[in-house]
Design a protein around this motif. Sequence first.
Motif, PDB file in Angstrom:
ATOM      1  N   GLN A   1     -38.633 -26.460 -21.780  1.00  0.00           N
ATOM      2  CA  GLN A   1     -38.691 -28.120 -21.752  1.00  0.00           C
ATOM      3  C   GLN A   1     -39.478 -28.529 -20.874  1.00  0.00           C
ATOM      4  OE1 GLN A   1     -34.513 -29.055 -24.414  1.00  0.00           O
ATOM      5  NE2 GLN A   1     -34.876 -29.880 -22.633  1.00  0.00           N
ATOM      6  N   GLN A   2     -39.309 -27.928 -19.722  1.00  0.00           N
ATOM      7  CA  GLN A   2     -39.936 -28.516 -18.392  1.00  0.00           C
ATOM      8  C   GLN A   2     -41.519 -28.173 -18.531  1.00  0.00           C
ATOM      9  OE1 GLN A   2     -38.189 -26.358 -15.061  1.00  0.00           O
ATOM     10  NE2 GLN A   2     -36.934 -27.879 -14.338  1.00  0.00           N
ATOM     11  N   PHE A   3     -41.678 -27.199 -19.201  1.00  0.00           N
ATOM     12  CA  PHE A   3     -43.093 -26.982 -19.442  1.00  0.00           C
ATOM     13  C   PHE A   3     -43.645 -27.997 -20.364  1.00  0.00           C
ATOM     14  CE2 PHE A   3     -46.559 -24.972 -22.207  1.00  0.00           C
ATOM     15  CZ  PHE A   3     -47.727 -24.742 -21.200  1.00  0.00           C
ATOM     16  N   ALA A   4     -42.910 -28.115 -21.662  1.00  0.00           N
ATOM     17  CA  ALA A   4     -43.209 -29.182 -22.510  1.00  0.00           C
ATOM     18  C   ALA A   4     -43.275 -30.598 -21.931  1.00  0.00           C
ATOM     19  CB  ALA A   4     -42.365 -29.459 -23.661  1.00  0.00           C
ATOM     20  N   GLN A   5     -42.665 -30.957 -20.867  1.00  0.00           N
ATOM     21  CA  GLN A   5     -42.779 -31.996 -20.164  1.00  0.00           C
ATOM     22  C   GLN A   5     -43.946 -32.248 -18.906  1.00  0.00           C
ATOM     23  OE1 GLN A   5     -38.834 -32.819 -19.078  1.00  0.00           O
ATOM     24  NE2 GLN A   5     -37.783 -32.715 -21.108  1.00  0.00           N
TER      25      GLN A   5
ATOM     26  N   GLY B   1     -46.820 -40.346 -25.414  1.00  0.00           N
ATOM     27  CA  GLY B   1     -45.580 -41.406 -25.073  1.00  0.00           C
ATOM     28  C   GLY B   1     -45.297 -41.887 -26.466  1.00  0.00           C
ATOM     29  N   GLU B   2     -45.832 -41.741 -27.700  1.00  0.00           N
ATOM     30  CA  GLU B   2     -45.552 -42.432 -29.053  1.00  0.00           C
ATOM     31  C   GLU B   2     -44.231 -41.903 -29.677  1.00  0.00           C
ATOM     32  OE1 GLU B   2     -48.834 -42.301 -31.582  1.00  0.00           O
ATOM     33  OE2 GLU B   2     -50.363 -42.324 -29.783  1.00  0.00           O
ATOM     34  N   LEU B   3     -43.469 -41.025 -28.876  1.00  0.00           N
ATOM     35  CA  LEU B   3     -42.255 -40.489 -29.638  1.00  0.00           C
ATOM     36  C   LEU B   3     -41.065 -40.760 -28.665  1.00  0.00           C
ATOM     37  CD1 LEU B   3     -43.067 -36.498 -30.444  1.00  0.00           C
ATOM     38  CD2 LEU B   3     -43.293 -38.554 -31.943  1.00  0.00           C
ATOM     39  N   ASN B   4     -41.267 -41.931 -27.892  1.00  0.00           N
ATOM     40  CA  ASN B   4     -40.034 -42.143 -27.085  1.00  0.00           C
ATOM     41  C   ASN B   4     -39.413 -43.393 -27.791  1.00  0.00           C
ATOM     42  OD1 ASN B   4     -40.477 -40.449 -24.975  1.00  0.00           O
ATOM     43  ND2 ASN B   4     -42.229 -41.985 -24.019  1.00  0.00           N
ATOM     44  N   LYS B   5     -38.606 -42.754 -28.860  1.00  0.00           N
ATOM     45  CA  LYS B   5     -37.840 -43.858 -29.537  1.00  0.00           C
ATOM     46  C   LYS B   5     -37.002 -42.916 -30.659  1.00  0.00           C
ATOM     47  CE  LYS B   5     -41.751 -43.472 -33.160  1.00  0.00           C
ATOM     48  NZ  LYS B   5     -42.871 -44.262 -33.658  1.00  0.00           N
ATOM     49  N   ASP B   6     -36.191 -43.470 -31.313  1.00  0.00           N
ATOM     50  CA  ASP B   6     -35.477 -42.780 -32.244  1.00  0.00           C
ATOM     51  C   ASP B   6     -36.400 -42.457 -33.607  1.00  0.00           C
ATOM     52  OD1 ASP B   6     -33.435 -43.385 -30.709  1.00  0.00           O
ATOM     53  OD2 ASP B   6     -32.245 -44.607 -32.203  1.00  0.00           O
ATOM     54  N   CYS B   7     -36.350 -41.221 -33.938  1.00  0.00           N
ATOM     55  CA  CYS B   7     -37.198 -40.954 -35.074  1.00  0.00           C
ATOM     56  C   CYS B   7     -36.993 -39.572 -35.715  1.00  0.00           C
ATOM     57  CB  CYS B   7     -38.724 -40.644 -34.575  1.00  0.00           C
ATOM     58  SG  CYS B   7     -38.740 -39.271 -33.329  1.00  0.00           S
TER      59      CYS B   7
ATOM     60  N   GLY C   1     -36.116 -31.329 -28.270  1.00  0.00           N
ATOM     61  CA  GLY C   1     -35.199 -31.297 -27.364  1.00  0.00           C
ATOM     62  C   GLY C   1     -35.259 -32.058 -26.022  1.00  0.00           C
ATOM     63  N   SER C   2     -36.382 -32.335 -25.648  1.00  0.00           N
ATOM     64  CA  SER C   2     -36.748 -33.117 -24.362  1.00  0.00           C
ATOM     65  C   SER C   2     -36.460 -34.465 -24.840  1.00  0.00           C
ATOM     66  CB  SER C   2     -38.218 -32.885 -24.141  1.00  0.00           C
ATOM     67  OG  SER C   2     -38.655 -31.558 -23.599  1.00  0.00           O
ATOM     68  N   LEU C   3     -36.878 -34.935 -25.968  1.00  0.00           N
ATOM     69  CA  LEU C   3     -36.761 -36.379 -26.465  1.00  0.00           C
ATOM     70  C   LEU C   3     -35.344 -36.703 -26.690  1.00  0.00           C
ATOM     71  CD1 LEU C   3     -39.524 -36.428 -29.339  1.00  0.00           C
ATOM     72  CD2 LEU C   3     -39.445 -37.649 -26.959  1.00  0.00           C
ATOM     73  N   GLN C   4     -34.547 -35.425 -27.133  1.00  0.00           N
ATOM     74  CA  GLN C   4     -32.768 -35.741 -27.518  1.00  0.00           C
ATOM     75  C   GLN C   4     -32.330 -36.012 -25.721  1.00  0.00           C
ATOM     76  OE1 GLN C   4     -29.871 -32.436 -28.670  1.00  0.00           O
ATOM     77  NE2 GLN C   4     -30.212 -33.736 -30.472  1.00  0.00           N
ATOM     78  N   ASP C   5     -32.909 -34.929 -24.980  1.00  0.00           N
ATOM     79  CA  ASP C   5     -32.197 -35.242 -23.592  1.00  0.00           C
ATOM     80  C   ASP C   5     -32.504 -36.530 -22.846  1.00  0.00           C
ATOM     81  OD1 ASP C   5     -31.382 -32.412 -23.813  1.00  0.00           O
ATOM     82  OD2 ASP C   5     -33.031 -31.693 -22.522  1.00  0.00           O
ATOM     83  N   LYS C   6     -33.379 -37.176 -23.533  1.00  0.00           N
ATOM     84  CA  LYS C   6     -33.657 -38.588 -23.048  1.00  0.00           C
ATOM     85  C   LYS C   6     -32.768 -39.647 -23.475  1.00  0.00           C
ATOM     86  CE  LYS C   6     -38.700 -37.826 -21.949  1.00  0.00           C
ATOM     87  NZ  LYS C   6     -40.066 -38.336 -22.470  1.00  0.00           N
ATOM     88  N   GLY C   7     -32.208 -39.342 -24.592  1.00  0.00           N
ATOM     89  CA  GLY C   7     -31.242 -40.116 -25.118  1.00  0.00           C
ATOM     90  C   GLY C   7     -31.428 -40.576 -26.495  1.00  0.00           C
TER      91      GLY C   7
END
Length: 608
Positions: free
Chosen positions: A195-199, A464-470, A495-501
């Motif tokens: 996940q760190q690599f993906a980010q 940054g277009e995925l920083n939302k519920d989707c 998984g990274s998006l989920q970890d962001k809430g």
Amino acid sequence: MQAVIEVVTQRIIKRSEVSRAKYLLALEDAKTKGVHRSALSCGNLAHGFAACNPDDKSSIKHLNKANIGIVTAFNDMLSAHQPYEDYPTLLKKACQEIGSVAQVAGGVPAMCDGVTQGQPGMELSLLSREVIAMATAVALSHNMFDGALLLGICDKIVPGLMIGALSFGHLPMLFVPAGPMKSGIPNKEKARIRQQFAQGQVDRATLLEAESASYHSAGTCTFYGTANSNQLMLEVMGLQLPGSSFVNPDDPLRLALSQTAAKQVCRLNEMGTQYTPIGHIVSEKSIVNGIVALLATGGSTNLTMHIVAIARAAGIIINWDDFSELSDSVPLLARVYPNGHADINHFHAAGGMALLIKELLDGGLLHEDVQTVAGPGLKRYTQEPKLIEGELRWVDGPTESIDKEVLTSISEPFQVNGGLKLMKGNLGRAVIKVSAVPEANRVVEAPAVVIDDQNKLNALFKAGELNKDCVVVVRGQGPKAVGMPELHKLTPILGSLQDKGFKVALLTDGRMSGASGKVPAAIHLTPEALDGGLIAKVQQGDIIRLDALSGELSLLVDEAELNTRVAEPVNLQPSSYGMGRELFGALRSNLSSPETGARCTQAIDENY
């Protein structure tokens, strides 16, 4: 026997009455023809034993000893199959020690989804199962063999070997596992670095170091994906020796188990004392046993296709309703990564297969009255193998787990159901595995982000277009379209998006990895986009409801609006050539739906 298990089993028996009867009649017809090589001409037979040593040649020539065919998936690129390099020699020697003969009947291809993940070669993965099945049949087609030893472990290899073997169901056959590699870095740490690599927080060198520390030696990968799910299924179905699934390749016990497997198949053939053909071991009850054990351990979603295809090859008809109904009644007893932090070695040490089978039998969740390669009855599999003064013996297995965070009891399950759910709604039918999904994340109602290529998601993520519920919709990935590749490459991003809430989910007519994890993923959607599935009409921003608690999978768009939409065409051009894909067009276009096993075996349907 628990009532639901019995009801589902009887339903399968009734549903399969005609096709199973035809299959068993075909087995009986093959058996009555006797030792097949007795029907060969002198020229045929001479070709068959020309390369044998004089003793083996004499045995085969005079038809007074069993000849065992070895079908091997050896290659030394795959860690799980590399140990098989020396197996033919040791298996032949073991057969000779009890007065039989063995020959390598043939090899089958073995590819790794871990190597091809996110690459064009992944589009050949599911198709390779059909090639393996056909290669197994070719290997056994010479009418030279009284039984077979099957050497295969991973993903599509075991199902392919099974399907091919069942076309010779009158012969006894044993699977000979090679075991998992020893544990590397903790799986939680591996997932964190991915996940760190993906980010963009760590570089590729750091990622490669972590991956190398995880996949570090010969043997099966240690997470609980499709390979280890295959091994668990085979053992619970009685197709390999008790306790043999998860012994490491370099353990002296592994050598003893392999030698004993070779000797045992000689006893099970028609000239032996315990004739037990594979077509009788694979029965309605043993299929249900395999499903129950997978559900109780959070096994790979890939098996929701493979078990269907395996069963059909034996004249047995099962579907996702059977899986779902069983899942509602089977408690989750194991937590192995990605359903927990432990790996398969920890599961084995905590009590392993012997304890798991004991718990399931005691809870009335497995059929005990089945045939196995170790003899009648599944209770034999509550024992575990030990080397005592250099001799292989089976002793009573443990009665309780030594690590209840990894393997627990029927009385204290991790959850009351198996975590596999059938999803239904106007979008079609799909499966979802939620044993690793936190309950708070099991219901997602959010706008769709629609793509037709998994590689497009990373650009959206970085922008940054995925920083939302989707709900990420990846369509055009079904069996007929592109061979149904796994989409595990999406896991670190989601998984990274989920970890962001954010509330996120995946919906696809493709597959997810056998290591499906913490993000809710409705997969194997049928009908697929290419077959007119509603997924082809989903547009950006449409609201999708994915409720893994109730099983609802709905596109919340007015039906009148949907009727006006034109399905988005599936672009097959990129997947029609390159990396050998052009050779598989005929297979791909004839694959059935995921719920019917994604099979290309119409002849089986016609005959059985």
